[in-house]
Design an enzyme around this catalytic site. Sequence first.
Site, PDB file in Angstrom:
ATOM      1  N   ASP A  67      -1.133  -7.571  -8.800  1.00  0.00           N
ATOM      2  CA  ASP A  67      -0.573  -6.521  -9.650  1.00  0.00           C
ATOM      3  C   ASP A  67       0.538  -7.034 -10.559  1.00  0.00           C
ATOM      4  O   ASP A  67       1.008  -8.163 -10.424  1.00  0.00           O
ATOM      5  CB  ASP A  67      -0.062  -5.354  -8.777  1.00  0.00           C
ATOM      6  CG  ASP A  67       0.646  -5.825  -7.514  1.00  0.00           C
ATOM      7  OD1 ASP A  67       1.116  -6.976  -7.484  1.00  0.00           O
ATOM      8  OD2 ASP A  67       0.723  -5.054  -6.552  1.00  0.00           O
ATOM      9  N   ASN A 136       4.781   2.924   2.479  1.00  0.00           N
ATOM     10  CA  ASN A 136       3.932   4.121   2.412  1.00  0.00           C
ATOM     11  C   ASN A 136       2.453   3.784   2.619  1.00  0.00           C
ATOM     12  O   ASN A 136       1.582   4.591   2.348  1.00  0.00           O
ATOM     13  CB  ASN A 136       4.120   4.844   1.070  1.00  0.00           C
ATOM     14  CG  ASN A 136       3.711   3.977  -0.120  1.00  0.00           C
ATOM     15  OD1 ASN A 136       3.273   2.845   0.046  1.00  0.00           O
ATOM     16  ND2 ASN A 136       3.838   4.523  -1.312  1.00  0.00           N
ATOM     17  N   HIS A 138       0.761   1.351   1.034  1.00  0.00           N
ATOM     18  CA  HIS A 138       0.020   0.818  -0.116  1.00  0.00           C
ATOM     19  C   HIS A 138      -0.333  -0.652   0.068  1.00  0.00           C
ATOM     20  O   HIS A 138       0.339  -1.389   0.787  1.00  0.00           O
ATOM     21  CB  HIS A 138       0.739   1.078  -1.450  1.00  0.00           C
ATOM     22  CG  HIS A 138       1.961   0.244  -1.708  1.00  0.00           C
ATOM     23  ND1 HIS A 138       3.051   0.711  -2.405  1.00  0.00           N
ATOM     24  CD2 HIS A 138       2.272  -1.041  -1.397  1.00  0.00           C
ATOM     25  CE1 HIS A 138       3.958  -0.245  -2.507  1.00  0.00           C
ATOM     26  NE2 HIS A 138       3.510  -1.305  -1.901  1.00  0.00           N
ATOM     27  N   GLU A 143      -1.606   3.177  -4.425  1.00  0.00           N
ATOM     28  CA  GLU A 143      -0.690   4.120  -3.791  1.00  0.00           C
ATOM     29  C   GLU A 143      -1.458   5.219  -3.042  1.00  0.00           C
ATOM     30  O   GLU A 143      -2.640   5.454  -3.327  1.00  0.00           O
ATOM     31  CB  GLU A 143       0.193   4.767  -4.874  1.00  0.00           C
ATOM     32  CG  GLU A 143       1.139   3.793  -5.587  1.00  0.00           C
ATOM     33  CD  GLU A 143       2.389   3.461  -4.790  1.00  0.00           C
ATOM     34  OE1 GLU A 143       2.299   3.242  -3.568  1.00  0.00           O
ATOM     35  OE2 GLU A 143       3.476   3.404  -5.395  1.00  0.00           O
TER      36      GLU A 143
HETATM   37  C1  F6R Z   1       2.990  -7.049  -4.315  1.00  0.00           C
HETATM   38  C2  F6R Z   1       2.212  -5.964  -3.769  1.00  0.00           C
HETATM   39  C3  F6R Z   1       2.799  -4.940  -2.864  1.00  0.00           C
HETATM   40  C4  F6R Z   1       3.696  -5.551  -1.789  1.00  0.00           C
HETATM   41  C5  F6R Z   1       4.299  -4.448  -0.908  1.00  0.00           C
HETATM   42  C6  F6R Z   1       5.264  -5.030   0.104  1.00  0.00           C
HETATM   43  O1  F6R Z   1       2.196  -7.861  -5.160  1.00  0.00           O
HETATM   44  O2  F6R Z   1       1.079  -5.875  -4.089  1.00  0.00           O
HETATM   45  O3  F6R Z   1       1.766  -4.222  -2.252  1.00  0.00           O
HETATM   46  O4  F6R Z   1       2.956  -6.444  -1.019  1.00  0.00           O
HETATM   47  O5  F6R Z   1       4.971  -3.519  -1.705  1.00  0.00           O
HETATM   48  O6  F6R Z   1       6.353  -5.549  -0.593  1.00  0.00           O
HETATM   49  P1  F6R Z   1       7.475  -6.400   0.161  1.00  0.00           P
HETATM   50  O7  F6R Z   1       6.814  -7.649   0.642  1.00  0.00           O
HETATM   51  O8  F6R Z   1       8.502  -6.679  -0.894  1.00  0.00           O
HETATM   52  O9  F6R Z   1       7.975  -5.554   1.279  1.00  0.00           O
END
Ligand code: F6R
Length: 239
Positions: A67, A136, A138, A143
């Site tokens: 992303d 959450n 994701h 989301e």
């Molecule tokens: C990042 C991504 C997100 C993160 C998730 C956890 O490329 O796709 O899904 O993996 O938000 O983020 P952290 O590791 O910062 O807790």
Amino acid sequence: MRIYIEDNYDAMSVRAAGIIAAEVTVNPACVLGLATGTTPIGIYEQLIRKYEQGELDFSEVTTVNLDEYCGLDGNSPHSYRYFMNHTLFDHINIDKDNTFVPDGMTKDMEETCENYDALIESMGGTDLQLLGLGQNGHIGFNEPGEFIAETHPVELSENTIKANARLFDDISQVPTMAVTMGLKSIMSARTVLLVVNGKQKSMALKKALFGPITPKVPASILQLHPNLIVVADKEALPV
Ligand code: F6R
């Protein structure tokens, strides 16, 4: 599903990096799906260390990232392209032309999304997809709400904006839109490696792995993946 529970963040990073290193070793021209965020930083440090010690060669590896924020170009320190360059790519012998991150600056979002899916398909899909987990539930920026197969633009949830604000000077600077790989590309990876640490993720992880498969918890779809590997620390997955 295979689950590894490690003592702490460092041990989790070593375990997950070992799994990625094994893929690169047996399949030097592999396609790796990569993630940004705090979780994989330790993994990338381990991969750099292995490269520096001559254990790994990334010269034939291709990467596709999950992303990117909308409105940030690759020179912005908050963009995911910048993160990948600085956290991993600048420190290993990967050809940057073989590293792909969705274009958050695109003027034609529909075309960008279609091209990203076509690109991944033209590579034959990813051999290994690394995933972090949102509080959450994701994965990527898929989301809670609905399962979407294709790469798509997404309005970030309040929860995600708050969680990511720690990386910005001020919450008002966090982009509210992003573009994310959809669930089809994630689910068609030969191996999915989900890495999770910290007790703030434990509820999301429990729901993802053991709850009903529901778009309210996007990661729950991973229960259907034939080769899911979970590496968690003890706080994220208490036994
Ligand atoms: C990042 C991504 C997100 C993160 C998730 C956890 O490329 O796709 O899904 O993996 O938000 O983020 P952290 O590791 O910062 O807790």
